[in-house]
Design a protein around this motif. Structure first.
Motif, PDB file in Angstrom:
ATOM      1  N   PHE A  29       0.833  -1.197   0.000  1.00 55.29           N
ATOM      2  CA  PHE A  29       0.000   0.000   0.000  1.00 55.29           C
ATOM      3  C   PHE A  29       0.875   1.256   0.000  1.00 55.29           C
ATOM      4  O   PHE A  29       1.751   1.419   0.835  1.00 55.29           O
ATOM      5  CB  PHE A  29      -0.910   0.002   1.223  1.00 55.29           C
ATOM      6  N   ALA A  30       0.587   2.164  -0.967  1.00 67.34           N
ATOM      7  CA  ALA A  30       1.399   3.373  -1.108  1.00 67.34           C
ATOM      8  C   ALA A  30       0.638   4.653  -0.799  1.00 67.34           C
ATOM      9  O   ALA A  30       1.240   5.730  -0.780  1.00 67.34           O
ATOM     10  CB  ALA A  30       1.960   3.460  -2.528  1.00 67.34           C
ATOM     11  N   GLY A  31      -0.667   4.568  -0.573  1.00 73.05           N
ATOM     12  CA  GLY A  31      -1.451   5.759  -0.307  1.00 73.05           C
ATOM     13  C   GLY A  31      -2.721   5.769  -1.136  1.00 73.05           C
ATOM     14  O   GLY A  31      -3.016   4.815  -1.863  1.00 73.05           O
ATOM     15  N   LEU A  45      -3.497   3.024  -3.949  1.00 70.65           N
ATOM     16  CA  LEU A  45      -2.387   2.720  -4.833  1.00 70.65           C
ATOM     17  C   LEU A  45      -1.555   1.571  -4.271  1.00 70.65           C
ATOM     18  O   LEU A  45      -1.262   1.532  -3.077  1.00 70.65           O
ATOM     19  CB  LEU A  45      -1.489   3.942  -5.027  1.00 70.65           C
ATOM     20  N   VAL A  46      -1.167   0.669  -5.155  1.00 65.86           N
ATOM     21  CA  VAL A  46      -0.376  -0.505  -4.780  1.00 65.86           C
ATOM     22  C   VAL A  46       0.939  -0.473  -5.559  1.00 65.86           C
ATOM     23  O   VAL A  46       0.935  -0.482  -6.793  1.00 65.86           O
ATOM     24  CB  VAL A  46      -1.130  -1.812  -5.109  1.00 65.86           C
ATOM     25  N   VAL A  47       2.049  -0.430  -4.842  1.00 68.09           N
ATOM     26  CA  VAL A  47       3.376  -0.509  -5.463  1.00 68.09           C
ATOM     27  C   VAL A  47       3.759  -1.967  -5.609  1.00 68.09           C
ATOM     28  O   VAL A  47       3.679  -2.740  -4.649  1.00 68.09           O
ATOM     29  CB  VAL A  47       4.426   0.234  -4.603  1.00 68.09           C
ATOM     30  N   GLY A  48       4.187  -2.353  -6.794  1.00 67.59           N
ATOM     31  CA  GLY A  48       4.565  -3.737  -7.030  1.00 67.59           C
ATOM     32  C   GLY A  48       5.852  -4.119  -6.309  1.00 67.59           C
ATOM     33  O   GLY A  48       6.688  -3.264  -5.979  1.00 67.59           O
ATOM     34  N   CYS A 115       3.625   8.083  -4.240  1.00 61.65           N
ATOM     35  CA  CYS A 115       4.561   7.029  -3.846  1.00 61.65           C
ATOM     36  C   CYS A 115       5.788   7.625  -3.159  1.00 61.65           C
ATOM     37  O   CYS A 115       6.267   7.088  -2.142  1.00 61.65           O
ATOM     38  CB  CYS A 115       4.980   6.205  -5.058  1.00 61.65           C
ATOM     39  N   TYR A 116       6.310   8.715  -3.714  1.00 60.50           N
ATOM     40  CA  TYR A 116       7.465   9.356  -3.074  1.00 60.50           C
ATOM     41  C   TYR A 116       7.087   9.906  -1.705  1.00 60.50           C
ATOM     42  O   TYR A 116       7.802   9.695  -0.715  1.00 60.50           O
ATOM     43  CB  TYR A 116       8.024  10.486  -3.942  1.00 60.50           C
ATOM     44  N   PHE A 117       5.974  10.622  -1.629  1.00 59.54           N
ATOM     45  CA  PHE A 117       5.584  11.281  -0.384  1.00 59.54           C
ATOM     46  C   PHE A 117       5.448  10.281   0.757  1.00 59.54           C
ATOM     47  O   PHE A 117       5.899  10.536   1.875  1.00 59.54           O
ATOM     48  CB  PHE A 117       4.271  12.040  -0.580  1.00 59.54           C
TER      49      PHE A 117
END
Length: 212
Positions: A29-31, A45-48, A115-117
């Motif tokens: 989970f990225a946010g 959002l899901v980061v692989g 994703c960065y934040f």
């Protein structure tokens, strides 16, 4: 820890929000984002996983020509349009099947910024000329300060120790800046570059989205 936080709104439970960096939807989970830009989340959002969803040395496009997607929030549509050998970064993302999911894509500019934040890997000072994001949840109307965002608290995403971290590299989004340039994000300082030639080779990290 379950990796889930429950929100109570008006005496009732609102939809659960995963903990940033926790396992979720085939990745982490990225946010949340608001595609309408009204502060109301409609997607998680899901980061692989880094081992399978990160590509190194991919071009935004094989030539510095225009006519590419300009949406800062619709990564799925951008990537579908760019799913060909002409667009190596997007094609890499669209070709993935991870955790049983095949809807991975190259994030749009404002998705990549989220994703960065939330998953900033370093303790470095932020570039204070980037950070405004109407699609973030909550929305951000001002740029970063040197210390905000801080390094992520998600242990797996911390530089040097976390196996899922974003290395200090420039990552492509799927958003065109101009005929010759694509938007990208430098994960050391958060600088959203406006001058990366489309045919230059950079990193890419596939994401997917899950409706709230």
């Amino acid at each position: 820890m379950s990796g889930i936080m429950l929100n109570v709104v008006g005496g009732s439970f609102a939809p659960a929000v995963p903990v940033v960096g926790s396992a979720f939807g085939g990745g982490f989970f990225a946010g949340q984002i608001s595609t309408a830009g009204n502060g109301t989340a409609d997607y998680n959002l899901v980061v692989g996983p880094k081992a399978s969803a990160q590509g190194i040395g991919y071009q935004f496009k094989t030539s510095n020509t225009g006519g590419d997607p300009t949406s800062v929030i619709d990564g799925p549509a951008n990537s579908t349009t760019m799913n060909s050998a002409t667009y190596p970064a997007a094609q890499f993302c669209k070709g993935l099947t991870i955790g049983g999911f095949s809807d991975w894509y190259c994030p749009a500019q404002n998705e990549l910024e989220v994703c960065y934040f939330n998953l900033k890997p370093t303790t470095n000072s932020n570039y204070t000329g980037s950070g405004i994001n109407a699609n973030a949840v909550p929305a951000r109307a001002s740029n970063y300060t040197a210390g905000t965002p801080a390094q992520t608290t998600a242990a797996d995403f911390i530089t040097g120790t976390g196996v899922e971290n974003f290395p200090s590299a420039v990552y492509w989004s799927s958003t065109q800046r101009s005929a010759s340039y694509g938007w990208a994000n430098y994960f050391t300082t958060g600088n959203q570059y406006t001058y990366r030639s489309k045919d230059s080779s950079r990193s890419v990290r596939a994401i997917r989205r899950v409706a709230v």
